[in-house]
Design a protein around this motif. Structure first.
Motif, short mmCIF file in Angstrom:
data_model
loop_
_atom_site.label_atom_id
_atom_site.label_comp_id
_atom_site.label_asym_id
_atom_site.label_seq_id
_atom_site.Cartn_x
_atom_site.Cartn_y
_atom_site.Cartn_z
N SER A 104 0.87 -1.18 0.00
CA SER A 104 0.00 0.00 0.00
C SER A 104 0.91 1.22 0.00
O SER A 104 1.95 1.24 0.64
N SER A 105 0.50 2.23 -0.76
CA SER A 105 1.38 3.37 -0.97
C SER A 105 0.60 4.67 -0.97
O SER A 105 -0.55 4.72 -1.40
N TYR A 106 1.28 5.72 -0.50
CA TYR A 106 0.70 7.06 -0.56
C TYR A 106 0.97 7.70 -1.91
O TYR A 106 0.25 8.58 -2.34
N ASP A 107 2.07 7.26 -2.56
CA ASP A 107 2.44 7.80 -3.87
C ASP A 107 2.78 6.64 -4.81
O ASP A 107 3.94 6.31 -5.02
N PRO A 108 1.75 6.01 -5.41
CA PRO A 108 2.02 4.86 -6.28
C PRO A 108 2.87 5.22 -7.50
O PRO A 108 3.67 4.40 -7.97
N ARG A 109 2.74 6.43 -8.00
CA ARG A 109 3.53 6.85 -9.15
C ARG A 109 5.02 6.76 -8.84
O ARG A 109 5.80 6.21 -9.62
N MET A 130 0.29 -7.66 -13.40
CA MET A 130 0.34 -7.96 -11.98
C MET A 130 -0.35 -6.91 -11.10
O MET A 130 -0.51 -7.13 -9.91
N ASN A 131 -0.75 -5.80 -11.68
CA ASN A 131 -1.37 -4.73 -10.89
C ASN A 131 -2.82 -4.53 -11.33
O ASN A 131 -3.22 -4.91 -12.42
N ALA A 132 -3.55 -3.87 -10.46
CA ALA A 132 -4.98 -3.63 -10.71
C ALA A 132 -5.15 -2.70 -11.91
O ALA A 132 -4.26 -1.92 -12.26
N GLU A 133 -6.33 -2.81 -12.53
CA GLU A 133 -6.62 -2.00 -13.73
C GLU A 133 -6.53 -0.51 -13.44
O GLU A 133 -6.17 0.27 -14.32
N GLU A 134 -6.85 -0.10 -12.24
CA GLU A 134 -6.83 1.33 -11.90
C GLU A 134 -5.44 1.94 -11.99
O GLU A 134 -5.28 3.14 -12.12
N TYR A 135 -4.39 1.09 -11.94
CA TYR A 135 -3.01 1.59 -11.99
C TYR A 135 -2.39 1.49 -13.39
O TYR A 135 -1.26 1.90 -13.58
#
Length: 166
Positions: free
Chosen positions: A97-102, A134-139
């Motif tokens: 979990s991240s505050y800044d995924p970018r 491997m990551n969700a569509e939202e990302y």
């Protein structure tokens, strides 16, 4: 005794060679015609022509088999050379979990490219496909943007001449 030797020699001559092609001798002429044609040097017998044709066909089959075997060996060598050039990258996905995924994606992609010395477009595409799958569509949008930025920074900055040269 002479007659038996002559008969055996004639039988051996009619039998042909001991190869597979002559074990079943075909004859379209009568025995008297065959005797006449065998005495003629100018016109070979049908069995000798058949024998030659069968031998030629066997030789051709052997050559074709050898060529196919050689071609298969060449394909295997090419495949082995191609496999030597292919890099295998081991990646482990972990939930985070991240505050800044970018920024996290940027760091992760940069680390993967540097650690595995990825520079081939095919390997870069594999890495991108891995991140997207491997990551969700939202990302996905974020991953594509960051991947483009990282690749531009790593690979295009090296190729473009600096405009600040004196």
């Amino acid at each position: 005794m002479q007659n038996s030797k002559a008969a055996a020699a004639k039988k051996q001559k009619l039998k042909g060679c001991s190869a597979l092609c002559c074990s079943c001798r075909l004859s379209v002429s009568s025995s008297s015609e065959e005797a006449e044609s065998s005495s003629s040097i100018r016109y070979p017998t049908i069995s000798s022509l058949t024998h030659a044709m069968v031998q030629e066909r066997l030789d051709k089959m052997i050559r074709e088999r050898e060529e196919a075997k050689n071609e298969e060996m060449r394909r295997r060598r090419r495949r082995a050379e191609r496999d030597e050039k292919t890099k295998f990258i081991v990646m482990i996905a972990m939930e985070k979990s991240s505050y800044d995924p970018r920024e996290d994606f940027r760091e992760s992609i940069e680390q993967m490219i540097i650690a595995n010395r990825i520079c081939d477009p095919k390997d870069l595409r594999r890495l991108l496909n891995y991140y997207v799958s491997m990551n969700a569509e939202e990302y996905r949008g974020v991953i594509l943007e960051v991947f483009h930025q990282v690749c531009t920074a790593f690979f295009l900055s090296c190729k473009q001449p600096s405009s600040h040269q004196v």
